[in-house]
Each structure stands twice: as structure tokens, then as C-alpha cells.
Scaffold this active site. Structure first.
Site, PDB file in Angstrom:
ATOM      1  N   MET D   1       0.829  -1.204   0.000  1.00  0.00           N
ATOM      2  CA  MET D   1       0.000   0.000   0.000  1.00  0.00           C
ATOM      3  C   MET D   1       0.859   1.247   0.000  1.00  0.00           C
ATOM      4  O   MET D   1       0.971   1.954   0.993  1.00  0.00           O
ATOM      5  CB  MET D   1      -0.926   0.019   1.214  1.00  0.00           C
ATOM      6  N   CYS D   2       1.534   1.472  -1.103  1.00  0.00           N
ATOM      7  CA  CYS D   2       2.271   2.716  -1.242  1.00  0.00           C
ATOM      8  C   CYS D   2       1.285   3.831  -1.587  1.00  0.00           C
ATOM      9  O   CYS D   2       0.097   3.607  -1.825  1.00  0.00           O
ATOM     10  CB  CYS D   2       3.310   2.587  -2.350  1.00  0.00           C
ATOM     11  N   ARG D   3       1.788   5.039  -1.558  1.00  0.00           N
ATOM     12  CA  ARG D   3       1.032   6.228  -1.975  1.00  0.00           C
ATOM     13  C   ARG D   3       1.983   7.068  -2.791  1.00  0.00           C
ATOM     14  O   ARG D   3       3.165   7.131  -2.481  1.00  0.00           O
ATOM     15  CB  ARG D   3       0.594   7.063  -0.764  1.00  0.00           C
ATOM     16  N   VAL D  96       5.445   7.458  -0.730  1.00  0.00           N
ATOM     17  CA  VAL D  96       5.515   6.875   0.602  1.00  0.00           C
ATOM     18  C   VAL D  96       5.394   5.379   0.438  1.00  0.00           C
ATOM     19  O   VAL D  96       4.508   4.895  -0.262  1.00  0.00           O
ATOM     20  CB  VAL D  96       4.389   7.415   1.500  1.00  0.00           C
ATOM     21  N   ASN D 122       3.338   2.299  -7.838  1.00  0.00           N
ATOM     22  CA  ASN D 122       2.449   1.886  -6.760  1.00  0.00           C
ATOM     23  C   ASN D 122       1.768   0.611  -7.208  1.00  0.00           C
ATOM     24  O   ASN D 122       1.054   0.599  -8.209  1.00  0.00           O
ATOM     25  CB  ASN D 122       1.410   2.975  -6.467  1.00  0.00           C
TER      26      ASN D 122
END
Lengths: 341, 341, 341, 341
Positions: D1-3, D96, D122
Site C-alpha cells: 500500500m504505497c502512496r 511513501v 504503486n
């Protein structure tokens, strides 16, 4: 210019006596900078690692080693200082890193571990970027995916794993580890030859399964000197004077402690004997110490005068040669078998 | 044994030319270890920091400095290497830390900043644990709460802030900064006297508001030598030979660049002049350089033969003295006013 | 919104069963974000720490605890993961930090240690910057210089040390630790009153000497709810279903394990009982568990209906309240002595 | 779960307005945990990175981007907070990271850079360990040695580089970047097919050369939904209410700012439009925004009712789907050319 130390004892050592308290430990040494030609790279601040086996077997904890690594300098790592005061082990690998290849990352810190095995390296594989893919192609899928970082050293470990019949085994015959080490060196030499790399590789490798230790002092050259490697043995290793001054004492004929290190770890250089270039040194489970020539095309017999005249400039330029003030002939503890590769 | 460098120029410098590329930068130096007596502490791996002011004023960005610090060694910090290639500044403070007091923490990395001000320190305040509470009691609540770490240096900065009429001001007269610096030293000497501390304190301090720079080479002793401090000035600072060999060139009479550093930053030692012990050096907003004696009970006049015979053992033992091979009398650029404290 | 866990058992626990393997450990929890009002601060990534005592006494290693801390998130700390697989201990403190005051630094990570003592805190001391100097003035020089970081929590520990007859003692009566805890809370309340601070302080503190554990669930308010605190006890704590699902089992009447935590650590909420607000909970060396009201002006008797109507908004806004779905009356194991302060 | 977030503007943005100040920035978000199925992995604390191009061209500084990365959480990184207040840029990539593959290491932090190019990802490439060597075999030696870490994302970037005629070029036609992106996806699909991998890969990729931006919302499945991707455009992006509440304002028809993000970055969801699944979105050097279907065997036409019924469980289970409360049809700014691959 990495540094490493191996400790194997019949009794466990408190890690602090090996790593953090001695003023001459690999962490605290004030290295003699006069030998250093590489003026652009400060010394030994690019991370460190220590690996050890339990002093008492516990079924629940298993028999694999524990590894602690960090990218901040070892001498100021509060976690290392605290852990070293609380952990005892009969078999320890310690490594201080100066980057040659590979970035500053925990993934690149030695020792590397796989199952029961630990491995570390001091030196450098010449032209590694030219042979990396060739090496990777020779690995099994399992071993290929073990590699996490981007160093030549970790790839050399993966190659060594691929030379073992079963890298996940619970125990290894000493001779199995020796042969895998020889095969690793031979294969790296083959890759270099195929790729036309002429610069020598510095291959001071160590591997252990928690029982046996196999280390090499090796360079793929007949003319240049290898990175330095020393050993010491005795009955007790303890502080004889305040300020971290340690000494190896020999109370009797028994060898309770064997240490192998990239350079002497005490002021008492007479306690340290140099391992011959292009030799393998083995500590057996029963604490015998063997020194075995690695006889290949880069081997020069001690009876050949050329063996005394290896050129030290190459290793010294890489910061990998300790001063040879205390050059003492090595006295192997038993009749070594000479393996050919 | 910290190291620092100050750059002030009429044109901005790309940080890489100051910090990461020169082989003699405070980051890359292979320090001469023969002077070091403190064999338990390796050199300069306990964090670093760089602070700088914008090269072009931007209303939105404001006029406070930007600070970048790290606890990993500077020579291998990929962020520093990248940022240094992209940032230009006309006024830079760089600092490499070796812990004497204070733990390894970003909170303890120099330079420290407050509003428009930056501060750094090379040396050590003797018996600091005995005077810390006395010092804290003299601070205003605002300034007391500025302190984040546990170093003597940051407390000295807080003390200096408390000596300013308004530490949050947008601009400071050069003389205001000078006086605050003198008051800080005088107060620290008073605390030491009250606490019965007889060991000298090494107080090489620097402060700037982005316009003026005030630095000291000071020791609270008539007999011991202070930590070293040098300066160089010229027209351009650039690489004259591959491998990071930099030189200060003097194309004309104008001083476009002034550098102050804990030790010479190039091989051309003739370019570097030593700042006299117990003197303050000031760079004015218009790039004049003044050297001003700090006349108190520890001052020894240059006409007094004792001034040439300060004992170097104390500073050398702390690793704070660079070799004085190129001792050249300092030529101040204008008639300094002598301030008394 | 910190989280902590205390483990005390008649047998040592492998740290991994407490910290890294359970899906509901303080490290791995996916916290319910619906209660969180503080939308600017993500949860629990600001460092962690674990402290433990040896499972077997070794004269050479001493009896002080070992502490491991880090500023990177616990769930991805390879050193923690490795160490937790290799270390067993009968008494463990674990803490995950979300900064409220204090910067991201190892110096600010709980648990804090001094001699044989360990301490940690979940909550916050209101208006701490207004009372910090007052608190420091009350410390002995020794204890003053123990403080390395800039948190309210470490200062509270220093205050507690100053309430002990001899903080460096080799052993402490349980009652001595209880009294020091009560004195610490009373003194912090006094400071707040003197400084005119009206916001309540959240003081969930824990201290241990390796034998006894003293923890508090406390708020300096008659109307607001304290940060949550729970306990569980049983015979074995083990994984009953794959994926890190752990459960406390009660095989017989004997209590072999007592855990205290800022929120329930298993899905089986019936296993967890809430500790009453403004109570102290004590684990004696012989594993008895006592719950003792802290009777001061903020105490509300359980027989007073107001005790059921404390306002949860304050603690919830700070992220310090776990959902009270499984509110079960606490059943203390023996007749507690009520101490007044 | 990157952003991740992309900013491109006709005027430079102060990084703090994008990253550190908005309460809904990718760094500060309190993510809605109700959608998360992966309860073992806390969110977004596994490092971050930001890359940007200079707002004013400086010959000495060159035109490559600057990258700042860290392995500590972004929300508490004092260096990021300071730099973000001082740096402005017209084109920013922020990322992130939550580890899916790859260890916690700077080498694994996005964005990755090569020459003038930046890249981030992502999602996750299914069964990557099965195709890694196949991918590496297709790289040129130069590009092979670019890879420093052990993520699928960095290897995807290396593959994209190998699809460019000259990855070290000083400028790239927008269409060249588009084609390289399509080729990268097609090749990864081919590898997966050859290796018999049936799990879909989530390939939200972004690449830029400092002039054009090419991003994808893509999944190698006809039935499952891709990781979410949104965009917003307007005239100014600024704080309209204290506490970090930002809004995109549209003062006139001109698009001065285009932002693309893994989820809406303001509370004003009406400002954000969802990018269609298996589409490529392009920002041209002149700030036109194009949305282009990626027509391959996984493409479902919007006119096909199945396009509305993709199964969200797969992406949601990986934490890669933001709530679709504000689903608004995308209005591309000009007539997109449909590229086939």
C-alpha cells in the site's frame, strides 16, 4: 578496507570482550593511516555486523545464528554496546565495513546468513559488474532469491551456497565446507578469465556452520600480496591493563580459544601469526587448526623465493594490508591434508 | 575531534565544491593520525550537519537558514551527495562530529539554528555536567525550550541567544553578535570558576545571521594551546587537478571568498593562515575580515614570549590541533577595534 | 498514542511470541482509526524499544536489563525480528512510540533504564515545558545527568529515581517502588498546580527492578478518562491459529503469566480485563497481582456513579483510549492494601 | 500500500505545500483503515522519497532531478520538514512506501532516477521472483548495473530504460516516453505469461524527464480493479483553513497546476477525478492532460458493462484502493490519440 574477526572457543565469550571493550578491537582500532593510499575514503564507518551462535542449545530457539547489523558506525552504536554486555557465544563473526562496491544499507552488511551458515568477506572481486550476471545464472532459484543487497560479497556467498549439496542442511562435514570454498574461488577465477579481467581479486572469505570454520587468505595473482590475515590461540583472552588492553594468555598446551582476524587485535603482536598467502585455514569442531595451501595457478610454494616477494602495493592501496612487523611462521596444529582444486 | 568549515562568498558556492568533491574537505580528509592520543575513538563518524542561506531571496521561503543533518557518516550519505550537487549558497556552515559529550542523535548535530541564526562549536566545555543547571537557570523560558539535545555545544548556543537583545530579530549588527559571543565566553568562564573547574575549556564557536560571521579560537587557559583554526581568502576556489584537488586562487586584490576552517582544506598550506589563539575573527557583511584579541585573564599578548610557547598537549590529546607546518602571521584586512569583556 | 506491553512469567517467553509474531502485538496491530481525532499524526511509527532481564543469572553478565531501541518502525526492523527469535526472558517491557513531545531520537525511546530499573510511560504530562526546570531543580546531580533526551517521560523517570532511597540498589522492596511511584505522581501534580496548568496529565507509568512490576492507570482529573490499560493472566500464551492468532490459555488456577498492556493484545477480549482509572497495579516477585486505588483529589470511588461517567473525549483525542467493548470488572488476586498519598 | 503524488505546475510549488503541511498529504493522511484487509502490515512507514527538478535552470547544476529519500517515516523526518520549507520546484514526485517486496533500505525507496528521468510505482508485480532473472537478461550491461536495491519497482524502471532509444538523452519526446511505458507493461505481461503466473500485477507507474509526465493506472486482469489513481487540476493549490486544509482553486480556464495521486489529497473530493482503469495519463510539456486507453487483452471498453463491475477485492486486499465516493467521469483536455501495443 573492511576488517573482520572470528572467535571460536570451548567456552563462550561475552561479546563485549571481543568487540566493544578492547582498545584494539576491529571497532575501536586507531588504524595506522600511513599505509593508506586511498585518501578519499575514510575508514570503516560504513556499517558493521556481528553474528553468533547460542551458547546453550534451546530447542525452541533453534540452531541458526543470530545477526545484528547497522549502518551507523559500530563504535557509537548504543544497541551494540548494550547487547555485547549481555550476549555470550562460543562462535562469533564480527565485521566492520568500508564500502568498495555496494551502497550503505543493512542488506549489504556482513555477516550474511542462510540456515545454519554464516559468511563474511574482506577484499573485493575485480570487475564484479562484468561477471555478476554470469554468476547469477549459475544459481538455483532458491539461492538467487537469497541475495538482498548489491555487493560482490553477498553474491560470493550465494555462489558458495550453490556449491553445497544441501545449503539448508542441519550439519556439514568440515570437508564439505572446505570443498565448497575451493569451488567458489575456482569458479570466480573462471568467470574472471572468461570476462578477460586481469586485475586480481582479493578473496579473504570465511564460512561457518556453527561447528567448523573455514577461512581463506587468497589473491588471484602470483605476484601481488593478498589482504592480510592473522590468527592467535590460547587459553584465555582478557584485559590485563585498564583502558581496554587485552592479551591472549596460554596457560597450558590446550587451545581453548582460536581467533582469526584481518589484523592483530592486541598490542602483543608476538601472539599473532600471519596466515600464508593463498592458504585456507580451518578450525575443526574439536578446535584443531589446519592451514592448507590452495594450490592453483596462483599458488607459489613457500620454497620458491618468489613467495617472499609478493608486491604489497595492490593490497595496501586498498587498505587491506596490516603492517608485517611481527611476521612469524605459522605453525599448523596437525598434519594438514593438501586439497587440490 | 570535530571539524568545521565556514564559507562566505560574494557568489554562491555549489555545496559539492565545499563538502563532497574536494579530497581535503572536512568529510573526505584522511586525517593524520600521528597527532592523535585518543586511541579509543575513531575519527569523525558521529554525524554531521550543513547549514546554508538561500542564494536568491524569496519572500515565500523566508530568510532563515536550511539545515541538513545526519547520524550516518557524511562521506557515504547519498542524500548529502545529491543535495550538494543541487544547492548553491553564499554562506555555508559545515560540521563533522566526533562525540565527546552527547549521544549519537540528530538533536546533537551542528549547526544549530534559531530564527535567522546558525551556530556551531569545535571543542568542549570542561566539567559541563557541573554547570549545566546553572546555565539553564540563566535562560529565558523560550530559549530554555529551544534545547533539544544533550550537548554542551547546544547549551552554549542557548546561552549566546540569551545574550542577544532579541534573538528572533530579522537582522543583527555585526557588533551585536560580537558582544554576545564575548558575553557567552565570559559567562561560561564565570560558571567554571564558581564550580571550581580548573580544566580548560576549548571554545571555538561560530555564529552567523546570514550576513556577518563571528568565530572564535579560544581556550580558558594562559598556558595551553587552543583548538586549531585557520582561514583562507581569494577569488575562486576550484579543482585544479583530477581527484578532488582544490585550490584557492587569488586573481586580484578583491576578496570574493573567505573560508574559515578547523584545519587547512587544501594541500596548499601556504594559502591558509592560522588565527591567533584567544582571538575572535569577524567577517562583515561587506566581506571585510577582522581579527580581534579577546582580552581577559587568559589572554597573552603576542609581544609576550609566552604566547609562542603554549602547550599543545591538551588540545592534541583531544585531537583538536592540526599540524602547524604552515604557520603564517595573520594579516587582518582592516584596523580591528579591540573589544574588552 | 504510544502503546506498551509488560510480560512477567514464571517461565521465560521468546520475545518473538510477544512482539513480532502475534498479529495483535503492539507492533503489528492495525489500530482502529475511528477513535482517532488527531488526524495529523500517523500512528506508532516514531521508534520503539524493548527491555528484558536475563532468563538465567550469569555473574559475569550482571542483573541489569538489556535494552534495544530503534527510530525506524518496529514492524520492519530486521534486527528486532532476528533478536526476538533468539532471546528469552521472564520479564519484558515493550514500547511503541508516537511522538507527542520529544524528537525522533534513540535518546527518546522507552523503556529507560538505570541500574536494575526499567521505566516506560504512555500518556503525556500537560504543560511540561512550564515545569521542566522546576522538576530538574529537584533532582540530584547524578540523576539530573541521567537524562539524555528531551521527553516528559524520561524526566518523570528521573523524578521517580529521585524518590527512591538508593536508585542504584541491587534490590527494591515492592513497596518501595510503589511509594516512589505515588510520590512521583503527587509531585508532578504539585508542579502542575504551582504552574497553573489546568489540562489533565495522562500518567500511565510502569517501573520494574526485574522482580516486582508497578504500573499505573492515572489521569490528574476527576472528570476525564485515563488512557486505557488492560491485563490478562493465564498459564500459556501461544498461537492457536495460523497467521499470528495468539490466545491466553488458563490450564489451571496457577497464574504463570501476567501481561499488562495499553490495549488487548488478542482477539479474545474476554481474556482481558480493564484496570480501573486512577489505580495502581502491582505484580509481586511471587506473581501475585494487586490493584490499588490511588486516592488523591482526582480519585472517584467506584461506588460513586461519577466513576462510570468519565469523559472519554480527552484521552480519545490523544489516541489513548482503546474501545471498551469487553469491559469486565477486574478481579484482583489478593486483598490489596490501599495506600494513600 | 504505497502512496504517491505528482505535481506539475507552470509555477514552482514550495515542497511543504505539497508534502508536509497539508493534513491530507500522502505523508500526513490518517488513512481509512476500514478498507484494509492486510492487518499484519501497518501503513506507510517503510520509507519515502521525493524527487524534483530545479525551478530555475543553472548550467553548473545541470538538469537532472534531485532525490531525497529516507527509511524513517516521512511525517517525522526533520530533514524533509526543513528542506520542504526551502525548496521550490515545478515538477515533483513524492512517494511513501509500504514494503511488499524488498527490504527497508534507501536503495529501495522511490522515486528512482537515471540521468534526467525519474520513475515511481504503486502496486506490485505478481510472482516477481519467478521473472526477475528473465527481466535482468533483457537489460543492457549499463542498465543492469543501475539496479541497486531488490524491488520489483526498480527492475521495472530498468526495463523501461531498456525500452528507450537512449536513456541518457537530454530530452525525450512525450511520445517516446509513452511508447516505452507501453512496451514495459507489454513485456512484463509477456514474462508473466511465460512463467505461468496467473495472479494479476498492479502496475501504476509514473515516469518523467522533467518536461512530460506519463503515468498508468493498470492491472493485468479483465476482472479485477486496478490500484486507484486520481487527478486534479486548477489555478492555485493553497490552504483555505488552518490546520493544513488545502484546496485546489480554479480561477480561470487555464490549468496552471496538474496533480496526479494514488488517492484524493484534499477533503474536497469533487476536485478529484478518477483515472479510468487500464489507461495512461499524460501531461505534456505545455500542460495538456491526455487520457489514453491501454488497449491489450486486459482492456475492457467503457461501453462494455463489465467495465463498471471490476472486482475491487484484489486491490483492496493489498490496500491499494481508495474509496470511490467521488467517482466523476474524467474529462480529458484534448483529443487523445489511442496507441495500440
Amino acid at each position: 578496507m573492511c576488517r573482520f574477526v572470528i572467535y571460536k572457543g570451548t567456552s563462550p565469550v561475552q561479546l563485549s570482550h571481543l568487540l566493544t571493550r578492547p582498545c584494539h578491537s576491529i571497532i575501536n582500532q586507531a588504524f595506522d593511516s600511513r599505509l593508506r593510499l586511498d585518501h578519499r575514503r575514510p575508514i570503516n564507518g560504513d556499517g558493521f555486523g556481528v553474528g553468533w551462535y547460542d551458547s546453550v542449545h534451546d530447542e525452541e530457539l533453534g540452531s541458526q545464528p543470530c545477526i545484528f547489523t547497522a549502518v551507523t558506525p559500530a563504535w557509537n552504536n548504543i544497541n551494540l554496546i548494550r547487547l555485547a554486555e549481555k550476549i555470550k557465544s562460543p562462535l562469533v563473526f564480527g565485521h566492520v565495513r568500508a564500502t568498495t562496491t555496494g551502497s550503505l544499507s543493512l542488506d549489504n552488511c556482513h555477516p550474511f546468513a542462510y540456515g545454519k551458515l554464516m559468511f563474511m568477506h574482506n577484499g573485493g572481486i575485480a570487475g564484479f559488474h562484468l561477471i555478476k550476471r554470469r554468476l547469477q545464472a549459475d544459481l538455483s532459484d532458491d539461492v538467487f532469491n537469497v541475495v538482498q543487497g548489491n555487493t560482490d560479497s553477498e553474491c560470493a556467498f550465494a555462489l558458495l551456497l550453490s556449491k553445497l549439496p544441501d545449503p539448508k542442511a542441519n550439519s556439514f562435514a568440515t570437508r564439505t565446507l572446505q570443498q565448497a570454498m575451493l569451488d567458489t574461488i575456482a569458479t570466480l577465477n573462471l568467470y574472471a578469465e572468461e570476462a578477460g579481467i586481469t586485475e586480481p581479486s582479493l578473496m579473504n572469505f570465511c564460512v561457518t556452520d556453527g561447528e567448523s570454520v573455514v577461512a581463506t587468505r587468497y589473491i588471484s595473482s602470483r605476484h601481488d600480496e593478498a589482504a592480510s590475515l592473522w590468527f592467535s590461540s590460547g587459553t584465555t583472552f582478557s584485559e590485563y591493563a585498564q583502558g581496554g588492553h587485552y592479551r591472549m594468555a596460554k596457560a597450558d598446551k590446550r587451545e581453548n580459544i582460536i581467533m582469526i582476524a584481518s589484523e592483530p587485535l592486541t598490542f602483543e603482536k608476538a601472539d599473532w601469526m600471519e596466515i600464508r598467502t593463498n592458504n585456507m585455514v580451518v578450525i575443526t569442531p574439536k578446535m584443531n587448526l589446519l592451514q592448507i595451501p590452495i594450490v592453483d595457478k596462483f599458488y607459489v610454494s613457500p620454497s620458491d623465493p618468489a613467495s617472499l616477494n609478493r608486491d604489497t602495493d595492490f593490497a595496501a592501496a586498498k587498505g587491506l594490508l596490516s603492517p608485517r612487523k611481527a611476521l612469524v611462521p605459522v605453525q599448523p596444529r596437525e598434519n594438514p591434508t593438501q586439497l587440490s582444486i
